[in-house]
Design an enzyme around this catalytic site. Structure first.
Site, mmCIF file in Angstrom:
data_model
loop_
_atom_site.group_PDB
_atom_site.id
_atom_site.type_symbol
_atom_site.label_atom_id
_atom_site.label_comp_id
_atom_site.label_asym_id
_atom_site.label_seq_id
_atom_site.Cartn_x
_atom_site.Cartn_y
_atom_site.Cartn_z
ATOM 1 N N TYR A 180 -7.851 -10.236 -0.045
ATOM 2 C CA TYR A 180 -7.911 -8.639 -0.167
ATOM 3 C C TYR A 180 -7.976 -8.017 1.373
ATOM 4 C CZ TYR A 180 -9.702 -4.150 -1.208
ATOM 5 O OH TYR A 180 -9.744 -2.806 -1.339
ATOM 6 N N ARG A 227 -21.573 -3.929 6.141
ATOM 7 C CA ARG A 227 -22.396 -2.706 6.865
ATOM 8 C C ARG A 227 -22.503 -1.793 5.705
ATOM 9 N NH1 ARG A 227 -19.401 1.354 10.260
ATOM 10 N NH2 ARG A 227 -18.584 1.437 8.391
ATOM 11 N N PHE A 297 -7.080 0.793 22.925
ATOM 12 C CA PHE A 297 -6.801 1.161 21.515
ATOM 13 C C PHE A 297 -7.333 -0.111 20.511
ATOM 14 C CE2 PHE A 297 -4.131 0.580 17.798
ATOM 15 C CZ PHE A 297 -4.615 1.802 17.216
HETATM 16 MG MG MG Z 1 -9.965 1.179 -0.647
#
Ligand code: MG
Length: 402
Positions: A180, A227, A297
């Site tokens: 995922y 978190r 970045f």
């Molecule tokens: Mg989402």
């Protein structure tokens, strides 16, 4: 996050970074974009709308994107907004599953048709208005170079298929969790690497580094997932895999009721140990980046994630609120992460802080310790190869001076 500076306690050593960051933010932000995205869509060009939309939907990403060379800012901004549109479809819990699956599976082609937009979708005002005015993003996309368009379309396609797969099944195992996170974040790392190579700012070697580019995304995504435990539980969703949390409680919600219990803390620390496995790959990836602006970045979010894991390790507040690193520390990391040396020294500092928090009582003590030592080894490996680089192609001086 960055603008609530005055109300936050700041250490004297961080004050100059806070001021520097405030100054660069005010120089970068040409317009305050106080109006809604709906009215900005009427007033602004497609490109300006995209930049405004970015500041509305992700202030932190809007700050980091300003680190990139100008040409890349447009491509990366459009890339981000298209994926944000896709994510808004995924996150909208009021959509019927049939409509959601259809949109997720076809977003890559729909969102590239001139004039296409979506109404009444999105779980915040900004997301709804972004999708309602998506024709502006599509128009900006259609103006990008074909090489960038192909990369964006391909990544959007893969992410949409993965999100659709997971809309119909839940994350159970750590393998599901990794897959995922690959769809929603690893693919972003892979797509960005392809964009950097296509721009010519980075070598074509970078786009081939799919495994470590994937790890860059996984480390950030997993840090956010850990978190955001409290926020996600309140929204009745979770991404923590049962294969991990079921070792510590019958329900994941239990940790919210007993945040200080040894089981809750052990579960949290297990999730953090899992995320730490990706850090050596992130160090290796950053070592390959040649352009100092692209380096910043890529490196800033990684170092902020490591600071976040250091803050939330052993921290029961994760089960009560959204824990954030100090604004002054965040400002310092953003301003000072300018070179591989600086990145390494921040990462080393947070790694040693984590090592000092380890307890032999923790059920994952050994694996966590091993993973933290692997991070130190990975950092040391970049230093060794820097010092013996024979061909002068290493841009280390340029990075230091940047
Ligand atoms: Mg989402």
């Amino acid at each position: 996050m960055m603008l609530d500076i005055i109300s936050t306690a700041i250490k004297p050593s961080e004050l100059s970074s806070v001021l520097k960051l405030k100054l660069s933010l005010s120089l970068c932000r040409k317009r305050a974009y106080k109006s809604s995205l709906n009215s900005l869509a009427e007033d602004l060009s497609d490109r300006e709308f995209c930049l405004a939309a970015l500041t509305k939907v992700s202030r932190s990403f809007a700050v980091v994107i300003q680190q990139l060379p100008n040409e890349l800012q447009d491509a990366v901004c459009v890339f981000y907004l298209i994926l944000r549109g896709l994510d808004s479809v995924e996150d909208d819990m009021n959509l019927s599953i049939e409509k959601k699956l259809n949109l997720l599976r076809n977003f890559h082609s729909k969102s590239m048709e001139p004039g296409w937009s979506l109404t009444e979708i999105g779980d915040s005002v900004e997301y709804r208005q972004l999708l309602a005015n998506f024709q502006k993003v599509v128009a900006a996309y259609l103006r990008l170079k074909p090489s960038y368009r192909n990369i964006i379309k391909n990544i959007t396609y893969q992410m949409g298929q993965g999100m659709a797969d997971f809309a119909e099944k839940k994350i159970q195992t750590t393998a599901d969790y990794n897959l995922y996170c690959h769809y929603v974040a690893g693919l972003v790392g892979i797509g960005l690497s392809q964009i950097f190579s296509a721009s010519g700012y980075e070598s074509s070697f970078l786009e081939q580094q799919k495994i470590i580019a994937n790890s860059m995304g996984l480390f950030l995504q997993k840090t956010n997932i850990i978190r955001d435990y409290f926020e996600d539980i309140e929204l009745e969703r979770t991404f923590w895999p049962p294969q991990i949390w079921a070792k510590y409680a019958e329900k994941l919600e239990t940790h919210k009721l007993y945040p200080e219990s040894p089981e809750s803390i052990a579960c949290l620390n297990h999730m953090i140990a899992d995320a730490l496995q990706h850090v050596p790959d992130c160090v290796a990836y950053l070592k390959m980046i040649q352009h100092p602006k692209i380096f910043r970045f890529c490196a800033i979010p990684q170092v902020m994630a490591m600071a976040t894991l250091n803050k939330i390790y052993n921290n029961p507040d994760v089960f009560r609120t959204k824990v954030k690193i100090r604004t002054g520390l965040a400002a310092r990391l953003m301003v000072e992460t300018n070179s591989m040396e600086r990145f390494n020294s921040f990462m080393e500092k947070f790694t040693y802080k984590l090592i000092s928090k380890l307890s032999a009582e923790d059920p994952n003590y050994l694996i966590t310790k091993k993973r933290l030592h692997r991070i130190i080894e990975a950092i040391d490996a970049t230093r060794v190869s820097h010092s013996i680089a024979p061909d002068g192609n290493d841009n280390i001086e340029e990075r230091v001076l940047f």
